[in-house]
Design a protein around this motif. Structure first.
Motif, short mmCIF file in Angstrom:
data_model
loop_
_atom_site.label_atom_id
_atom_site.label_comp_id
_atom_site.label_asym_id
_atom_site.label_seq_id
_atom_site.Cartn_x
_atom_site.Cartn_y
_atom_site.Cartn_z
N GLU A 71 19.45 19.69 8.34
CA GLU A 71 20.11 19.02 7.22
C GLU A 71 21.51 18.56 7.62
O GLU A 71 21.98 18.80 8.72
N ASN A 72 22.16 17.87 6.66
CA ASN A 72 23.54 17.40 6.84
C ASN A 72 23.70 16.52 8.09
O ASN A 72 24.62 16.70 8.89
N SER A 328 14.37 41.07 5.69
CA SER A 328 13.70 39.98 4.98
C SER A 328 14.14 38.68 5.64
O SER A 328 14.92 38.68 6.60
N LYS A 329 13.65 37.58 5.11
CA LYS A 329 14.01 36.29 5.66
C LYS A 329 15.50 36.03 5.49
O LYS A 329 16.11 35.27 6.25
N LYS A 330 16.12 36.70 4.52
CA LYS A 330 17.53 36.47 4.23
C LYS A 330 18.46 37.54 4.76
O LYS A 330 19.66 37.32 4.88
N THR A 331 17.92 38.72 5.08
CA THR A 331 18.79 39.86 5.38
C THR A 331 18.48 40.45 6.76
O THR A 331 17.32 40.73 7.06
N THR A 332 19.53 40.61 7.56
CA THR A 332 19.43 41.26 8.86
C THR A 332 20.46 42.38 8.94
O THR A 332 21.63 42.17 8.60
N ILE A 333 20.02 43.56 9.38
CA ILE A 333 20.91 44.70 9.55
C ILE A 333 20.90 45.09 11.03
O ILE A 333 19.84 45.17 11.65
N ALA A 387 21.78 36.01 3.72
CA ALA A 387 21.80 34.62 3.26
C ALA A 387 21.73 34.62 1.73
O ALA A 387 20.83 35.21 1.14
N LEU A 388 22.68 33.94 1.12
CA LEU A 388 22.76 33.93 -0.34
C LEU A 388 21.87 32.87 -0.98
O LEU A 388 21.47 33.01 -2.14
N ASP A 389 21.58 31.80 -0.24
CA ASP A 389 20.71 30.75 -0.77
C ASP A 389 20.13 29.99 0.41
O ASP A 389 20.31 30.36 1.57
N THR A 390 19.45 28.89 0.12
CA THR A 390 18.79 28.11 1.17
C THR A 390 19.70 27.03 1.75
O THR A 390 19.30 26.32 2.67
N LEU A 450 30.70 32.58 3.92
CA LEU A 450 30.56 31.18 4.32
C LEU A 450 29.82 30.42 3.24
O LEU A 450 28.76 30.87 2.77
N LYS A 451 30.36 29.27 2.85
CA LYS A 451 29.74 28.43 1.83
C LYS A 451 29.73 26.98 2.31
O LYS A 451 30.77 26.32 2.35
N PRO A 452 28.55 26.44 2.70
CA PRO A 452 28.49 25.01 3.02
C PRO A 452 28.70 24.18 1.76
O PRO A 452 28.14 24.47 0.70
#
Length: 822
Positions: A71-72, A328-333, A387-390, A450-452
């Motif tokens: 994207e972008n 999960s797809k959004k979270t890594t520890i 990750a907070l969103d897509t 971080l917020k794109p």
């Protein structure tokens, strides 16, 4: 308040520019799916390339369904490359993104499996030695054959813009105070402790060096000259992979190194680790000449001529083990444990000849010193990425705990003789025994957000807090008539505590079609307490500062890019330098801390032009105040010299640097780096005003050759002209290196043979002549070394995501320094 208001106003104007751009330019995107035998390919590497020159624009990785999205993107003509282990590389057709076609979906990409014979071959990508990015210079360690069998300090020494003095202190573009990070985490070491750690870290563990002269606000503000981030090797494959390496070096004395790197990823678990062992013997010869003068008349009272022959035997064991859990797809520890243990047996034999003003010999002192030093380190890091969103918004966090334990058992004996060699009447030999432990504990926590934003803009913010406690308990005993007697006058117990709290914001993105920018602001608040328990001397420091950073890039056309950046930095005193205690280097030389030391501040401005991704030219100016520097003080009546840190002066530096990378032929590539700068120091030194300056030049040249059948070669070297390092005038010195390499075992193995400092020219000398101080030195060491190294790489799997191996500790441990002399 006016300064803060001005900075906030600048943020507002910058944000308005980003918003305006967001409303006038439409971002594009592409997507697709990667298949093999009609099945999705997970973790395939996707590269978006410019159609006109195949330059890499953006990278991505396919997910478990084989899908990917970029994207972008700006409007233009592109093509896509796809790579996965065990498959042939794929290139798409050229396509165009435009205002009427902002989204493009590629046809399903079907990869062709390689034959079993070809799939078993390990493909090693060829990287250039130097890569020039907008905000940093990258050195690919393995691209240089002469890095074989060396340690991290030696790799730094031959890198562009970096110099290392005789004591292992690191400077960047002629400025000391550089901060060293490993995998994005600060080492929390400085001085000799940092040098010892880097000497025990093998080049076979290193992947890249990132050199940042003006780091963004996300990084700690510490580091007068910037940050060097040492990136260790990280594999990117699902399955298991790794390498083993062994090498032998021979200078005057032998050196060996062995290492193993491992990575295993399956499902939601990724395990990684490495271990290395090194053994090194080395020598150093140091000669010093000193004249002692009357403070009032300046007449010479006595002259010293000293020669020290030093020998080191070093053993070092380093290890790291860690795990990433993809919850999960959004979270890594992730969790990482790192440890090291090293021992150094250092001995010194010195002869000090004392003469009258006319060089008529008066007496001779023979000094013998034996130091058995140990250094143990344990560090742990727990990190989280969510990750907070897509759209790419994410929050990351780090918790760090680091502990250093060091010890040094000293045995120093001085014997006194007449010039003819007879025992000096009335002067019995004296022996000093020292037990010098040091313990350091560091706690650190940080959170980054971080917020794109629209149209390629990014907003970043973060918090950090760190706490440090150091405990130095030096115990000295004297031998009197073979009886050990505790020396209360020389013993000392120093405890230091420090807390730093920080917050930052950073905004970046395009301002117009050709202009992009970045603006950051960091606030740091410091509180510290020092306690010399032996004497009851205590001190407290409280201060807070704002550290702005600014970055503007102008893309004039396809071949010319201009960058302007500014940053304010701080260098805090090393912990032990605040200790007012006196350390005894030899019978006539002492080192003393200074509890009145203040931090030094610098303002750095750089203007960079890059032409056709080939030639990078940078103009820089730095203004530094309250410089922390070694100052020599002499007691002429006792023939004694004190070395003490002081805030001595301000410094103005003007400089220009050029880096050029050229592919001369298909088999010959050349990289040349040249840096010329002028340093001028103004201030009070030894109660005398000084205004001294000098222009210094540095050059690094590296010629790489790639021949048929897996053969390669290298000719490289560096040279530094005479110049000024603080108040010390240094002579010129340099080194030339040669190397050859051969890929074997179907490219899974490599053999490298190199010779460093072929002509044995890496010899230093210098002088300090201010007020009643007149001292000169000459030094050379075991720098000419022949190295032979073998590396074997193994893997079974496919290319995947890179694990996160970064921590959040700040600059605190980069200031740990013990009293070791080597």
């Amino acid at each position: 308040m006016k300064r803060i208001a001005a900075l906030l106003t600048a943020f507002g104007v910058f944000s308005l520019g980003l918003t305006t751009q967001a409303q006038t330019v439409t971002a594009c995107k592409i997507n697709g799916t990667v298949l093999s035998a009609q099945k999705p390919v997970d973790a395939a590497s996707i590269g978006l390339l410019r159609a006109k020159d195949s330059g890499v624009v953006k990278l991505a990785v396919s997910d478990k369904t084989g899908a990917f999205e970029l994207e972008n993107l700006k409007q233009g003509k592109y093509l896509v490359s796809v790579q996965a282990a065990g498959h042939a590389k794929f290139y798409s057709e050229v396509f165009e993104l435009s205002a009427s076609n902002i989204s493009y979906t590629l046809k399903a990409i079907s990869l062709k499996p390689l034959s079993k014979e070809l799939a078993a071959v390990t493909v090693t990508a060829s990287k250039p030695l130097i890569e020039q990015k907008i905000d940093r210079t990258i050195v690919n360690v393995e691209a240089s054959v002469s890095n074989t069998g060396t340690n991290a300090l030696e790799v730094l020494e031959k890198s562009p813009g970096i110099s290392v003095d005789k004591d292992g202190n690191i400077s960047l573009k002629g400025k000391q105070g550089v901060q060293v990070f490993i995998d994005g985490r600060p080492t929390y070491l400085s001085g000799q402790d940092l040098a010892n750690m880097l000497r025990n870290m093998q080049s076979s563990q290193l992947d890249q060096l990132e050199i940042m002269t003006n780091p963004p606000a996300k990084y700690d503000a510490a580091g007068n000259s910037g940050i060097i981030n040492i990136k260790t090797k990280k594999n990117k494959q699902v399955g298991y992979n790794g390498s083993v390496s062994a090498g032998y070096g021979q200078g005057v004395y032998p050196k060996t190194n062995e290492s193993v790197n491992m990575n295993y990823r399956a499902g939601a678990i990724n395990l990684f680790g490495n271990m290395s062992y090194s053994y090194r013997e080395r020598f150093q010869t140091l000669t010093i000449q000193r004249s002692f003068s009357d403070d009032a008349t300046k007449a010479v009272l006595s002259r010293f001529s000293q020669e020290n022959n030093l020998f080191n035997q070093d053993k070092g064991l380093n290890g790291k083990i860690g795990m990433d859990y993809f919850a999960s797809k959004k979270t890594t520890i992730g969790v990482v444990f790192t440890g090291s243990s090293s021992q150094s047996d250092f001995s010194s034999k010195g002869t000090i000849n004392i003469a009258d003003p006319n060089n008529v010999p008066l007496s001779q002192t023979r000094a013998f010193s034996d130091n058995l030093a140990s250094w143990d380190n344990f560090s742990s890091n727990v990190n989280l990425r969510h990750a907070l969103d897509t759209t790419g918004s994410e929050i990351t966090g780090d918790l760090d705990y680091i502990k250093y334990n060091s010890g040094n058992n000293q045995n120093v004996t001085n014997a006194y003789y007449t010039p003819s060699g007879s025992v000096l009447a009335g002067m019995k030999p004296d022996t000093l025994l020292g037990h010098l432990p040091q313990n350091v504990e560091i706690y650190s926590a940080k959170v980054d957000y971080l917020k794109p934003l629209k149209k390629g803009a990014r907003f970043e913010a973060g918090l950090k807090s760190s706490m440090v406690r150091t405990d130095n308990n030096a115990s000295y005993d004297s031998l009197i008539n073979n009886n050990k007697v505790h020396d209360y006058g020389r013993s000392n117990h120093f405890i230091y505590k420090e807390n730093i709290n920080a917050v930052y914001v950073n905004l970046s993105g395009p301002i117009s079609k050709k202009i992009s920018g970045q603006l950051g602001l960091r606030f740091e608040q410091t509180h510290s307490d020092g306690n010399q328990a032996t004497t009851g001397i205590v001190f407290t420091r409280d201060y807070a500062q704002l550290f702005p950073t600014m970055f503007l890039q102008y893309q004039a056309n396809a071949k010319n890019t201009f960058v302007l950046n500014y940053g304010k930095r701080i260098s805090r005193p090393d912990y032990s330098d605040l200790n007012p205690f006196v350390t005894f280097l030899d019978r006539y030389t002492y080192q003393q801390g200074n509890p009145n030391l203040q931090p030094q501040f610098s303002h750095n401005i750089e203007f960079t032009h890059t032409y056709n991704n080939f030639l990078t030219t940078t103009l820089n100016y730095t203004k530094t105040t309250d410089i922390i520097q070694d100052v020599f003080e002499q007691n002429s009546s006792k023939n004694e010299t004190y070395i003490k840190k002081s805030n001595i002066a301000s410094r103005d530096q003007f400089g220009i640097s050029m880096n050029a990378f050229v592919n001369i032929t298909k088999w010959w590539s050349s990289n040349t780096y040249i840096n010329v700068y002028n340093n001028r120091f103004k201030g009070i030194v030894n109660n005398e005003y000084v205004n001294v300056g000098a222009t210094t030049g540095m050059a690094n040249v590296n010629e790489q050759f790639k021949f048929s059948k897996g053969w390669g070669g290298e000719v490289s070297g560096f040279y530094r002209t005479p110049g000024l390092e603080g108040i010390l005038k240094l002579s010129g010195f340099g080194a030339m290196n040669l190397g050859i390499s051969k890929q074997v075992m179907k490219n899974k193995g490599s053999i490298r043979l190199s010779v460093r400092d072929v002509l044995w020219t890496q010899k230093m000398s210098g002088a300090s002549q201010l007020n009643n101080v007149d001292a000169r030195f000459q030094q050379y060491s075991d720098s000419r070394v022949v190295n032979l190294n073998f590396t074997y790489r193994f893997s079974k799997g496919k290319v995947g995501n890179t694990q996160r191996k970064r921590g959040g500790a700040g600059d605190e441990a980069s200031r740990v320094k013990s009293g070791d002399s080597q």
